[in-house]
Design an enzyme around this catalytic site. Structure first.
Site, mmCIF file in Angstrom:
data_model
loop_
_atom_site.group_PDB
_atom_site.id
_atom_site.type_symbol
_atom_site.label_atom_id
_atom_site.label_comp_id
_atom_site.label_asym_id
_atom_site.label_seq_id
_atom_site.Cartn_x
_atom_site.Cartn_y
_atom_site.Cartn_z
ATOM 1 N N LYS A 81 0.850 -1.196 0.000
ATOM 2 C CA LYS A 81 0.000 0.000 0.000
ATOM 3 C C LYS A 81 0.875 1.230 0.000
ATOM 4 C CE LYS A 81 -4.471 0.896 0.032
ATOM 5 N NZ LYS A 81 -5.490 0.131 -0.723
ATOM 6 N N GLY A 182 -21.246 6.167 3.621
ATOM 7 C CA GLY A 182 -20.318 6.463 2.534
ATOM 8 C C GLY A 182 -20.923 6.103 1.200
ATOM 9 N N VAL A 183 -21.192 7.129 0.357
ATOM 10 C CA VAL A 183 -21.851 6.876 -0.925
ATOM 11 C C VAL A 183 -21.025 7.442 -2.081
ATOM 12 C CG1 VAL A 183 -24.171 6.644 0.007
ATOM 13 C CG2 VAL A 183 -23.340 8.914 -0.612
ATOM 14 N N GLY A 184 -19.728 7.215 -2.017
ATOM 15 C CA GLY A 184 -18.851 7.579 -3.115
ATOM 16 C C GLY A 184 -18.936 6.540 -4.218
ATOM 17 N N VAL A 186 -17.881 3.463 -4.465
ATOM 18 C CA VAL A 186 -18.290 2.121 -4.041
ATOM 19 C C VAL A 186 -19.674 2.137 -3.401
ATOM 20 C CG1 VAL A 186 -17.756 0.178 -2.525
ATOM 21 C CG2 VAL A 186 -15.921 1.335 -3.773
#
Length: 349
Positions: A81, A182-184, A186
């Site tokens: 990462k 979280g609604v980005g 993904v």
């Protein structure tokens, strides 16, 4: 600051590199957890950290997660990462991305980078000008590669369906109450797929305008991004940043299922036991959210089309079912079962 070996999340990482390029302003960490199965693969995150030590912790946790994710997805890739520390008042410039590309190239293929939080496919194009060890680049229609978000969303959606089957005994998402944090790229993709099946959604995001727009589009309810953790629902789907399942938050949960795409959802290993003790069906994050890395790994390896990517993503529910079956049989938390499977695959069992 402690030596990196003394960090709580250091887990016999093979490499941990710190990079600084004064001309571009780059400050970055690249952690390679394991190359047992192949080069350490995992995205690069562009994020502002109040303390630099937190960036190292993030890189350590995320790279270990990538080792497990790639192993459980059956990919010939290890885990790594990258983290680029964003200046609170600075900008993500071509020069900074170029410097990061040179940093990746300097590792000689031990780490393969791709898109993550704060990084776009256009950014990957800039990085790729300076290293060949990169994936997630724009590709022709029907080919593996490109933006990993929609593929992660597909895997999470399929995993939620598997969790509904496991926890509620139904194959139908119609009427199932799902709270999405979280609604980005993904979470938004997951929400649209569930809404199309008639699920009853409650949405939350730190970007209120984004959450409101999606809620209006889908006929969903809105909630505060913190309060959504305490909403009564059938499924809690975390799709933002990690470490949201803590001793305190787990006590307040009012759901029988947790299944979402956020990395490192458990704040500590002990929190996996706490979730298990509450009888909650938990989908280990690095198993359910593997769709994106499957896509970009097959691109990098030159091994598949988009159809092959989707075929592999459709194997995710079966892996989850195997974990839940072992968890039931042994009385061991699903998080521990998954970790043990992954550790065995990377030669650390």
């Amino acid at each position: 600051m402690s030596a990196v070996w003394d960090f709580a999340d250091f887990d016999d990482h093979e490499h941990v590199h710190m990079f600084r390029d004064r001309a571009s302003g780059l400050t970055a960490v690249i952690a390679v957890h394991s190359t047992h199965l192949g080069p350490g693969a995992g995205g690069v995150r562009y994020w502002h950290y109040p303390q630099r030590a937190a960036a190292i912790t993030d890189a350590l946790r995320l790279s270990r997660g990538m080792s497990y994710k790639n192993a459980m997805a059956g990919l010939p890739m290890g885990g790594g990462k990258g983290v680029i520390l964003a200046d609170e008042n600075g900008a993500k410039t071509p020069e900074l991305l170029a410097a990061f590309g040179r940093a990746v190239e300097s590792l000689g293929g031990a780490y393969v980078t791709a898109e993550d939080v704060g990084i776009t496919d256009a950014d990957m194009v800039e990085i790729a000008k300076h290293t060949k060890h990169v994936s997630g680049l724009p590709v022709a229609s029907g080919e593996a590669g490109g933006d990993p978000g929609p593929f992660t969303a597909l895997g999470v959606y399929l995993g939620i369906k598997a969790a509904i089957r496991e926890g509620l005994g139904t194959d139908n998402a119609a009427g199932v109450r799902v709270a999405i944090q979280g609604v980005g790229s993904v979470g938004g993709g997951v929400a649209r797929r569930l809404a199309a099946e008639g699920a009853k959604l409650t949405l939350a995001d730190v970007n209120l305008a984004r959450a409101k727009a999606l809620a209006e589009e889908l006929g969903a309810e809105l909630a505060d991004s913190a309060a959504i953790m305490e909403i009564e629902a059938d499924v809690l789907s975390p799709n933002a940043l990690g470490a949201i399942l803590t001793e305190r938050s787990i006590e307040k949960l009012r759901v029988p299922i947790i299944a979402g795409g956020a990395n490192n959802q458990l704040a500590t290993a002990a929190d996996g036991q706490r979730v298990h003790d509450r009888g909650i069906v938990y989908a280990p994050d690095y198993v359910i959210n593997a769709g994106g890395i499957i896509n970009v790994a097959l691109e990098y390896l030159g091994q598949g089309s988009q159809d092959e990517v989707e075929n592999r993503i459709h194997l995710i529910p079966g892996r989850l079912a195997e974990i839940w079956a072992e968890s039931k049989a042994s009385g061991t938390p699903a998080s521990v079962v998954a970790d043990r499977m992954a550790q065995k695959l990377i030669g650390r069992g």
